[in-house]
Design a protein around this motif. Structure first.
Motif, mmCIF file in Angstrom:
data_model
loop_
_atom_site.group_PDB
_atom_site.id
_atom_site.type_symbol
_atom_site.label_atom_id
_atom_site.label_comp_id
_atom_site.label_asym_id
_atom_site.label_seq_id
_atom_site.Cartn_x
_atom_site.Cartn_y
_atom_site.Cartn_z
ATOM 1 N N GLU A 29 3.787 -11.298 -5.093
ATOM 2 C CA GLU A 29 2.772 -11.971 -4.427
ATOM 3 C C GLU A 29 3.158 -13.412 -4.744
ATOM 4 N N VAL A 30 2.738 -14.254 -3.518
ATOM 5 C CA VAL A 30 3.254 -15.542 -3.531
ATOM 6 C C VAL A 30 1.934 -16.509 -3.367
ATOM 7 N N LEU A 76 2.957 -7.486 3.574
ATOM 8 C CA LEU A 76 1.965 -6.394 3.215
ATOM 9 C C LEU A 76 0.553 -6.731 3.355
ATOM 10 N N SER A 77 0.012 -7.981 2.946
ATOM 11 C CA SER A 77 -1.221 -8.496 3.038
ATOM 12 C C SER A 77 -1.280 -10.088 2.898
ATOM 13 N N MET A 78 -2.212 -10.650 3.521
ATOM 14 C CA MET A 78 -2.626 -12.184 3.341
ATOM 15 C C MET A 78 -4.051 -12.309 2.850
ATOM 16 N N ASN A 79 -4.271 -13.530 2.023
ATOM 17 C CA ASN A 79 -5.712 -13.631 1.762
ATOM 18 C C ASN A 79 -5.929 -14.951 1.617
ATOM 19 N N ALA A 80 -6.712 -15.358 2.546
ATOM 20 C CA ALA A 80 -7.011 -16.774 2.850
ATOM 21 C C ALA A 80 -7.995 -17.266 1.697
ATOM 22 N N GLN A 81 -8.724 -16.561 0.895
ATOM 23 C CA GLN A 81 -9.588 -17.084 -0.235
ATOM 24 C C GLN A 81 -8.703 -17.800 -1.111
ATOM 25 N N ASP A 82 -7.698 -17.053 -1.720
ATOM 26 C CA ASP A 82 -6.840 -17.818 -2.664
ATOM 27 C C ASP A 82 -5.567 -18.169 -2.326
ATOM 28 N N PHE A 83 -5.268 -18.221 -0.965
ATOM 29 C CA PHE A 83 -4.207 -19.036 -0.266
ATOM 30 C C PHE A 83 -2.855 -18.251 -0.799
ATOM 31 N N SER A 84 -2.867 -16.762 -0.793
ATOM 32 C CA SER A 84 -1.464 -15.928 -1.459
ATOM 33 C C SER A 84 -1.328 -15.055 -0.135
ATOM 34 N N PHE A 85 -0.277 -14.492 -0.416
ATOM 35 C CA PHE A 85 0.163 -13.314 0.408
ATOM 36 C C PHE A 85 1.096 -12.193 -0.169
ATOM 37 N N ARG A 86 1.111 -11.093 -0.061
ATOM 38 C CA ARG A 86 2.017 -10.050 -0.621
ATOM 39 C C ARG A 86 3.213 -9.626 0.534
#
Length: 345
Positions: free
Chosen positions: A91-92, A173-183
């Protein structure tokens, strides 16, 4: 008892010596977050009551997942297992740069994130293959005989070291705009640092980044589904049940071709000599493997040949290429190996 001042009594010195390993083989453990690789090795040493235990690749305390531990004579495999590829789920997190390049470090800078899923996808495409990336200053790589993290802890600045690192089979795998992260899931060759990958990704995105989570899922040729937690392994071992995570010595380096010998060939090999017939058979294995596509010349640095006894089926030696036409002895195993703890059923 007559003992010189400052000298440990002989009985105490003998007691402090490491006991022989209760078995020889690999133990595949799922490391939890929050402990070091050395901590995990220490727990297994205490359980097995032997110091003859090593590992084939560290994980930072923050990281979880597969660790390959080597027990007894399996420590002789260390260099060969270390050469294999490893795969991770990472996760970055964008917008924060730390001194360690992961979430555990001290914040060096923060920046607003102009979130864009398409931009993440495009940068991922550029972060595959052989890349020239900087080494983390908090790493065990040595410069002038001193580990980089030692310079960092002393507050000394050194010139950035760039190394080739090879990453492939990258999957977003995934991107999360709420905490600005992606896997992502990715595979790397020996010498690759996922923290370096995350750091450079953040540079290319324009706001910096850090590695916020990491799990190792593969250490060639073993996968995380074969592993047990330490507590699971200890429960099986103490109950006398063969643990799922135990790999017998003869089954290690399973991608290496095998050669079975007996009689004079075996006797000569155990005395450190390779007979002409064994050398010819190894050359045939080499040719046959390349002709059928099982391996090619680029694999010769990673692959050798396991030599086993026809009668006992135990491993006798490891052979590695001497040149393009012959092999040499790398390791000889002189004791009988059990893949099971003495108390196991």
């Amino acid at each position: 008892m007559n003992v010189k001042i400052g000298q440990m009594p002989k009985e105490v010195r003998m007691a402090k010596k490491s006991k022989p390993a209760p078995f020889h083989g690999l133990v595949l453990l799922d490391k939890p977050e929050g402990i070091t690789s050395h901590d995990l090795v220490g727990k297994l040493r205490k359980l097995l009551q032997t110091k003859t235990i090593g590992h084939a690749g560290t994980l930072d305390p923050m990281a979880t997942g597969l660790m390959v531990l080597l027990v007894g004579d399996a420590t002789k495999f260390s260099n060969y297992i270390l050469r294999g590829d490893k795969a991770y789920e990472a996760e970055v997190s964008l917008g924060r740069i730390t001194d360690t390049w992961d979430r555990t470090g001290e914040t060096q800078s923060t920046a607003a994130v102009d979130w864009s899923e398409s931009k993440i996808q495009e940068i991922c495409k550029t972060m595959q293959g052989e890349l020239e990336l900087p080494l983390p200053i908090f790493s065990a790589v040595k410069k002038d005989g001193k580990k980089l993290y030692e310079y960092a802890r002393e507050g000394k600045e050194i010139e950035e070291i760039i190394r080739p690192m090879n990453f492939r089979e990258l999957e977003l795998l995934s991107m999360n705009a709420q905490d600005f992260s992606f896997r992502v899931r990715l595979r790397c060759e020996k010498g690759g640092y996922i923290r370096s990958w995350a750091k450079v990704f953040g540079d290319r995105f324009g706001c910096g980044a850090n590695l916020s989570a990491l799990r190792r899922s593969f250490s060639e040729p073993y996968t995380i589904d074969l592993a047990q937690t330490f507590d699971e392994f200890a429960k099986d071992y103490q109950a006398g049940v063969k643990p799922k995570a135990l790999v017998p010595l003869e089954n290690c380096l399973e991608t290496w071709p095998e050669l079975y010998i007996d009689g004079r060939d075996e006797k000569m090999l155990m005395n450190g000599a390779i007979t002409d017939s064994v050398q010819r058979r190894m050359q045939w294995i080499d040719r046959e493997g390349m002709e059928c596509g099982r391996f090619d010349l680029s694999d010769r640095d990673k692959l050798g040949i396991k030599v086993l006894s026809c009668k006992s089926k135990r491993i006798l030696a490891l052979m590695v290429p001497k040149d393009q036409a012959s092999y040499k002895i790398a390791r000889v195993f002189r004791v009988s190996h059990s893949d099971m703890p003495e108390n196991a059923q």
